[in-house]
Structure formats: C-alpha cells, structure tokens
Design a protein around this motif. Structure first.
Motif, short mmCIF file in Angstrom:
data_model
loop_
_atom_site.label_atom_id
_atom_site.label_comp_id
_atom_site.label_asym_id
_atom_site.label_seq_id
_atom_site.Cartn_x
_atom_site.Cartn_y
_atom_site.Cartn_z
N ARG A 157 1.02 -0.95 0.06
CA ARG A 157 0.25 -0.02 0.14
C ARG A 157 1.51 1.09 0.34
O ARG A 157 1.98 1.51 0.66
CB ARG A 157 -0.93 0.21 1.00
CG ARG A 157 -1.71 -0.92 1.51
CD ARG A 157 -2.63 -0.65 1.93
NE ARG A 157 -2.22 -1.12 3.24
CZ ARG A 157 -3.28 -0.92 4.83
NH1 ARG A 157 -4.22 -1.04 4.53
NH2 ARG A 157 -2.58 -1.13 6.00
N ALA A 210 -5.76 4.95 10.42
CA ALA A 210 -4.67 4.38 11.04
C ALA A 210 -3.97 3.46 11.88
O ALA A 210 -3.49 2.41 12.64
CB ALA A 210 -3.54 5.48 10.74
N ASP A 255 -1.68 2.56 6.47
CA ASP A 255 -0.22 3.25 6.91
C ASP A 255 -0.25 4.92 6.45
O ASP A 255 -0.11 5.75 5.77
CB ASP A 255 0.87 2.42 5.68
CG ASP A 255 0.25 0.63 4.69
OD1 ASP A 255 0.35 0.47 6.59
OD2 ASP A 255 0.52 -0.15 4.90
N LEU A 256 0.13 5.21 8.02
CA LEU A 256 0.70 6.70 8.36
C LEU A 256 1.65 6.31 8.95
O LEU A 256 2.04 5.79 9.82
CB LEU A 256 -1.03 6.88 9.43
CG LEU A 256 -0.32 8.45 9.39
CD1 LEU A 256 -0.47 9.58 8.29
CD2 LEU A 256 -1.37 9.18 10.60
N LYS A 257 2.74 7.76 8.69
CA LYS A 257 4.17 7.42 8.99
C LYS A 257 4.13 8.63 9.45
O LYS A 257 3.85 9.91 8.58
CB LYS A 257 5.05 7.07 8.49
CG LYS A 257 5.18 5.68 7.61
CD LYS A 257 5.96 4.36 8.87
CE LYS A 257 5.08 3.07 8.29
NZ LYS A 257 5.67 2.19 8.78
N GLN A 313 2.12 4.56 1.72
CA GLN A 313 2.02 5.31 2.89
C GLN A 313 1.65 6.80 2.59
O GLN A 313 1.81 6.80 2.04
CB GLN A 313 3.64 4.61 3.50
CG GLN A 313 3.89 4.00 3.96
CD GLN A 313 5.07 3.08 4.15
OE1 GLN A 313 5.73 4.05 4.01
NE2 GLN A 313 5.14 1.94 5.03
N SER A 352 1.54 10.18 5.34
CA SER A 352 2.80 11.11 5.86
C SER A 352 2.04 12.10 6.69
O SER A 352 1.73 13.24 5.62
CB SER A 352 4.26 11.67 4.69
OG SER A 352 4.88 12.02 5.73
N ARG A 366 5.79 9.05 0.20
CA ARG A 366 4.39 8.91 0.40
C ARG A 366 3.58 9.87 0.39
O ARG A 366 4.50 10.68 -0.09
CB ARG A 366 4.62 8.73 2.44
CG ARG A 366 5.82 8.10 2.96
CD ARG A 366 6.03 8.21 4.15
NE ARG A 366 6.76 7.05 5.26
CZ ARG A 366 7.48 7.20 5.75
NH1 ARG A 366 7.55 8.21 6.54
NH2 ARG A 366 8.57 5.90 5.90
#
Length: 172
Positions: free
Chosen positions: A37, A164, A170-172, A39, A41, A124
């Motif tokens: 997936r 998330a 997907d969160l960074k 990601q 940001s 991202r």
C-alpha cells in the motif's frame, strides 16, 4: 495490499463543505494479488522539496459517431506522475483554500484534483491536489496533516488517523 474500491464518496471538511477528495471503501484481494500500500505521511514537506502529483492531467476527449450516427464522447485515461517542487507552505490556509496547503509546480491541470501529492524524499503521500490551472505555473495541495482528522461519512465518521490506528491505513 492491492485492493478494489467498492464505493467512493466525497469527504466533507469539518465546516461542512464538500472537498475534492474522494475516498473509497476497499476490499482486500487474495494474498497472491496483493502489492504494498502507499504510505501516508504526517511529516512537514519544506519548500524546495521534490514532489510528484499522480493522476490524469491533460487527458484527451474524443468525439465520434456510433453505429446509429449519434455523437458519443470517450476519454483517453492515462494516469501519470507529474514532478515538481514545493514552492510555499501556508499552515493557516490562504485565498480560497481555508486549510493548510502546499503550493507546488507539479502539473495538475485538467484531471489531477483529488489525487495524491507524493513527497519524493520518502515516497509517501503528503497532500491531496486541490487546484490546478492550465495557464498558471503553480498548483495547490491540501496538506495531508490537515485532512487526517476530517470525518469520513461512509467510515462511520472515523478519520484517516482513526483508520491508521486500526491498521487500515499506513501512516508514518
């Protein structure tokens, strides 16, 4: 994982205005058909950073007559990456955009609104393209950090941040 969109709805911002962001409910495909997936940001992207918008800018309409002689229209839909750099960041919004946004020079005219803006330093999504003009050399993208807490109607008003935490995004 690679997923199929089952339903797409527009997001409504905290002030009740419909935005140019579409989010779809997705169903996971079998493991043999999955790919990573993209990601999201939650990091700031500084002016000068390389970015790329993804979408359908500069698509071409085609008019033709069908077998009954009636006019029909089709569109050549070829998604592309359009590279550029962040020119400015407006954390309080500015002009017609009331939300935090980036001003960038990646081409967005004619079909990229609502698509992702990628921070090319970490690959991202850092924003959502919101305006682009064919005759102007800049575009805007809502800072993804501003959109993280907007309720998503079909997700029972949960936000991207909620999704998330639940492992759906997907969160960074």
């Amino acid at each position: 994982s690679f997923e199929r969109v089952k339903r797409v709805e527009r997001v409504v911002d905290p002030e009740g205005r419909e935005t140019d962001i579409g989010i779809g409910f997705i169903a996971t495909l079998p493991p043999e058909r999955q790919v990573p997936r993209v990601q999201l940001s939650a990091q700031f992207v500084a002016p000068g950073a390389y970015v790329a918008g993804y979408g359908y800018a500069r698509n071409q309409w085609h008019e033709f007559n069908n077998e009954r002689g009636e006019p029909e229209i089709s569109m050549n839909m070829v998604p592309r990456f359009h590279r550029g750099t962040v020119q400015e960041h407006h954390p309080q919004g500015r002009g017609i955009s009331k939300w935090a946004h980036y001003v960038h020079n990646a081409e967005t005219g004619g079909g990229i609104s609502g698509g992702p803006l990628f921070d090319m330093t970490n690959n991202r999504v850092c924003g959502v393209n919101s305006t682009g003009y064919d005759d102007v050399e800049f575009s805007t993208a809502v800072d993804l950090r501003a959109a993280l807490d907007w309720p998503i109607p079909f997700a029972k008003e949960r936000t991207l941040r909620d999704l998330a935490a639940e492992g759906f995004v997907d969160l960074k």
